[in-house]
Write an enzyme that holds these catalytic residues in place. Structure first.
Site, PDB file in Angstrom:
ATOM      1  N   GLU A   1     -11.068  17.660   1.728  1.00  0.00           N
ATOM      2  CA  GLU A   1     -10.029  16.781   1.179  1.00  0.00           C
ATOM      3  C   GLU A   1      -8.941  17.607   0.503  1.00  0.00           C
ATOM      4  O   GLU A   1      -7.761  17.301   0.597  1.00  0.00           O
ATOM      5  CB  GLU A   1     -10.633  15.837   0.126  1.00  0.00           C
ATOM      6  CG  GLU A   1     -11.507  14.750   0.688  1.00  0.00           C
ATOM      7  CD  GLU A   1     -10.700  13.783   1.527  1.00  0.00           C
ATOM      8  OE1 GLU A   1     -10.342  14.168   2.644  1.00  0.00           O
ATOM      9  OE2 GLU A   1     -10.444  12.675   1.079  1.00  0.00           O
TER      10      GLU A   1
ATOM     11  N   THR B   1      -0.782  10.527   1.737  1.00  0.00           N
ATOM     12  CA  THR B   1      -1.608  10.364   0.535  1.00  0.00           C
ATOM     13  C   THR B   1      -0.903  10.991  -0.668  1.00  0.00           C
ATOM     14  O   THR B   1      -0.879  10.410  -1.749  1.00  0.00           O
ATOM     15  CB  THR B   1      -2.992  11.009   0.735  1.00  0.00           C
ATOM     16  OG1 THR B   1      -3.626  10.307   1.796  1.00  0.00           O
ATOM     17  CG2 THR B   1      -3.859  10.910  -0.508  1.00  0.00           C
TER      18      THR B   1
HETATM   19  N1  HSE Z   1      -8.555   7.820  -4.054  1.00  0.00           N
HETATM   20  C1  HSE Z   1      -7.599   8.383  -3.160  1.00  0.00           C
HETATM   21  C2  HSE Z   1      -6.240   7.766  -3.431  1.00  0.00           C
HETATM   22  C3  HSE Z   1      -8.037   8.080  -1.758  1.00  0.00           C
HETATM   23  O1  HSE Z   1      -6.195   6.553  -3.623  1.00  0.00           O
HETATM   24  O2  HSE Z   1      -5.242   8.482  -3.447  1.00  0.00           O
HETATM   25  C4  HSE Z   1      -7.125   8.614  -0.697  1.00  0.00           C
HETATM   26  O3  HSE Z   1      -7.509   9.876  -0.290  1.00  0.00           O
END
Ligand code: HSE
Length: 310
Positions: free
Chosen positions: A129, A182
């Site tokens: 990630e 993201t």
């Molecule tokens: N928790 C993360 C976000 C998940 O909401 O940015 C996405 O990778």
């Protein structure tokens, strides 16, 4: 054993009440990672099937980065050739890089004779990630490896809490094929939150956890609300309000943004209601030129990473 293939499912991070700390596995779609010991100390990406544009460079690909971290921790550099088969779209908000990272960690662990527990694999998968989106949060990789609903109060194995599932519910996911990075979806969020909102949101998390243990569907539905992230990120999703209205009018128990979006999710009591919700959401987008993909996912046990071929 010289060769192995693992599958790890897509996931829905945040689940409205747990930004960066809660996620749910979606058993029916996911990625496969095949590893072949290659007799060198190098890890090579041989192919990424259905993954056009994803990095083939082993320093940039999440699977090879995860495997390298495991090799460093084991101080054993048994190199592998890697073939990744993507089972769903990258950039959808359904944990695409996480499913590949989770499958890579799971497969390499099995190939090495299982030096790590499944919970211990989560921290390695989180390194995938980090390379994919710049933040090593575990809310996708933890449920992708462990299955079900996972609450993480940190990254260590002992921080991962597997919550009970209310089985036989359906999660519906609806992916409008627009680009939401993201990192952009993280930057758009406010860094502070007022005390009253915090207090209310914490009460929703507590009530949600209680609803799972009590198998209380009314409480589950009443508590799955996002006062913090949704007001900002929903601005990035065309017709978000209309999608939400369509789902709730069709008996959805909950509705929200999956991970950082653009996918949205709804929870349905049964398969018929899941189908109705999908049709209602598709009607909302009927006159738009945005492509969409909808899936329904039965929430079930044993929905984490698994070996599919040896
Ligand atoms: N928790 C993360 C976000 C998940 O909401 O940015 C996405 O990778």
């Amino acid at each position: 054993m010289n060769q192995i293939t693992a599958y790890a499912p897509a996931t829905m991070a945040n689940f409205n009440v747990g930004y960066d700390i809660l996620g749910l596995s979606l058993n029916d779609i996911g990625d496969e990672v095949e590893l072949r010991i290659n007799g060198t100390e190098e890890n090579n990406i041989l192919d990424i099937i259905n993954g056009k544009g994803l990095p083939m460079d082993s320093d940039k690909n999440c699977c090879s980065v995860v495997i390298r971290k495991m090799q460093e921790a084991l101080n054993n550099f048994k190199g592998v050739d890697i073939i990744i088969t993507k089972g769903f779209a990258a950039g959808s908000g359904l944990g695409s890089s996480s499913a590949s990272s989770a499958a890579a960690a799971f497969a390499y662990n099995e190939l090495m004779g299982k030096p790590y527990s499944n919970k211990e694999l989560v921290a390695f998968a989180a390194e995938g990630e980090r390379i994919a989106c710049g933040s090593a949060h575990v809310d996708n990789v933890a449920p992708s490896i462990l299955g079900g609903v996972v609450l993480s109060k940190g990254k260590k194995a002992s921080d991962l809490i597997q919550l009970p599932l209310i089985e036989n519910l359906y999660a519906v996911t609806f992916f409008p094929a627009i680009k939401v990075n993201t990192s952009d979806a993280r930057k758009i969020l406010n860094n502070t939150i007022d005390l009253k909102t915090l207090s209310q949101q914490v009460s929703f998390m507590g009530a949600f956890v209680s609803s799972l243990y009590e198998k209380d569907i009314d409480l589950f539905s009443a508590s799955l609300k996002d006062l913090v992230v949704e007001p900002r990120r929903s601005l990035l999703i065309p017709r978000f309000k209309e999608l939400k209205k369509a789902a709730l009018e069709n008996q959805a128990l909950a509705f929200g943004i999956s991970g950082s979006g653009p996918s949205v999710f709804a929870i349905a009591k049964n398969e018929d209601e899941a189908d109705n919700i999908i049709q209602a959401m598709e009607r909302v987008y009927a006159d738009l030129s945005i492509k969409t993909q909808a899936h329904k996912h039965l929430l079930c046990k044993d929905s984490g990473a698994r070996i599919v071929k040896k």
